[in-house]
Design an enzyme around this catalytic site. Structure first.
Site, PDB file in Angstrom:
ATOM      1  N   ASP A  49       0.832  -1.109  -0.058  1.00 55.75           N
ATOM      2  CA  ASP A  49      -0.166   0.071   0.152  1.00 55.75           C
ATOM      3  C   ASP A  49       0.950   1.216  -0.109  1.00 55.75           C
ATOM      4  O   ASP A  49       1.962   1.120   0.275  1.00 55.75           O
ATOM      5  CB  ASP A  49      -0.775  -0.142   1.205  1.00 55.75           C
ATOM      6  CG  ASP A  49      -1.741   1.151   1.384  1.00 55.75           C
ATOM      7  OD1 ASP A  49      -2.409   1.706   0.335  1.00 55.75           O
ATOM      8  OD2 ASP A  49      -2.057   1.710   2.544  1.00 55.75           O
ATOM      9  N   ASP A  76      -0.213   4.901   1.023  1.00 51.17           N
ATOM     10  CA  ASP A  76      -0.347   6.146   2.263  1.00 51.17           C
ATOM     11  C   ASP A  76      -0.300   5.432   3.478  1.00 51.17           C
ATOM     12  O   ASP A  76      -0.923   4.325   3.684  1.00 51.17           O
ATOM     13  CB  ASP A  76      -1.685   6.728   2.161  1.00 51.17           C
ATOM     14  CG  ASP A  76      -1.700   7.546   0.972  1.00 51.17           C
ATOM     15  OD1 ASP A  76      -0.735   8.052   0.220  1.00 51.17           O
ATOM     16  OD2 ASP A  76      -2.876   7.761  -0.020  1.00 51.17           O
TER      17      ASP A  76
END
Length: 289
Positions: free
Chosen positions: A9, A11
């Site tokens: 991922d 963020d």
């Protein structure tokens, strides 16, 4: 090749902030963002905010400079470079956007480490305004997953990657994430895979609440230093196929047992002063020290 696919991922995993909020806050548009937050999907809201920033006179160069200042733990870049150097296939699955992600990855010198970035499209139009579009056109072709936001189902992206990898020969996956959207892909991982949720973040909470639904080995992390250590150990364990204790759990590799690794935790081991992994009824004695 290591035969390992590592999916990140973006963020609050690669960077320590939400890149959307970071840009909006740093360029002084937080009040409008908060006013509109409940009126439209997040992805559409970010496109609207890029329009507002453009109207206020902010240029693409201004946005890039803000992105280059985003906080990132000092061990994240070395961790990614190390995994890449070991032959891992690194990929990104993120609900941010390609402009933000590529700007930051290029700035810190790791864009070339990633073979694929799966995220919301973004481009600069003829007026010099950044446009942000949804990964899935949910008005025309909704993805149908009730666990994920309308514009993206990360679990479906993982399934697509798995289908491609199956044609190339069996590979193992390590998935790192923090948010609600990272729970769905954790359900798609196999027993021989690993899920690395960020501790005390939404994905970690959902996994703990639905532990029996997750087949993969789960190894939580708190910051970039712990992410680097655990990721390195998992990669080394898979490559060397030797037993290793990771975060207090003994891992028994496939050359010691015929079945996939299990997540059931056994009683505390007096030798290791830690919890021991129960692999299968076949190999109970191999797992109990």
């Amino acid at each position: 090749m290591a035969g390992i696919v590592v999916v990140f991922d973006f963020d609050k995993t690669i960077i320590d902030m939400d890149s959307d909020n970071w840009v909006v806050d740093e360029l002084g548009a937080t009040d409008l963002f908060n006013q509109l937050l409940s009126t439209m999907p997040w992805n559409s809201l970010m496109d609207r905010m890029m329009e507002e920033l453009h109207v206020q006179g902010n240029t693409i160069a201004d946005i890039e400079e803000v992105l280059k200042r985003v906080p990132i733990h000092p061990r994240i870049v070395p961790a990614i470079k190390s995994a890449y150097a070991l032959g891992c296939d690194l990929r990104v699955i993120s609900d941010a956007n390609v402009f933000f992600i590529e700007t930051i990855l290029k700035h810190v010198g790791i864009r070339d480490c990633f073979s694929e970035i799966n995220t919301n499209p973004g481009y600069v139009d003829e007026e010099g305004r950044l446009r942000i579009l949804p990964y899935v056109d949910f008005q025309k072709s909704p993805h149908g997953c009730n666990l994920c936001p309308l514009n993206m189902c990360k679990g479906m992206i993982v399934e697509r990657i798995q289908a491609i990898l199956a044609k190339e020969g069996k590979k193992r996956m390590i998935y790192l994430g923090d948010g609600i959207g990272d729970f769905c892909p954790s359900l798609k991982l196999r027993e021989e895979d690993f899920m690395m949720p960020r501790k005390d973040f939404p994905a970690w909470n959902l996994i703990n609440e639905n532990r029996r639904l997750v087949k993969a080995g789960v190894h939580e992390w708190t910051d970039g230093e712990e992410l680097e250590r655990i990721l390195q150990q998992l990669i080394n364990t898979i490559n060397r196929r030797k037993p290793i204790v990771i975060s207090g759990v003994l891992q028994i590799p496939d050359n010691v047992k015929s079945s996939s690794w299990s997540l059931a935790t056994a009683s505390s081991s007096p030798l290791l002063n830690t919890n021991v992994q129960v692999c299968s009824s076949h190999y109970h004695e191999a797992c109990e020290l």
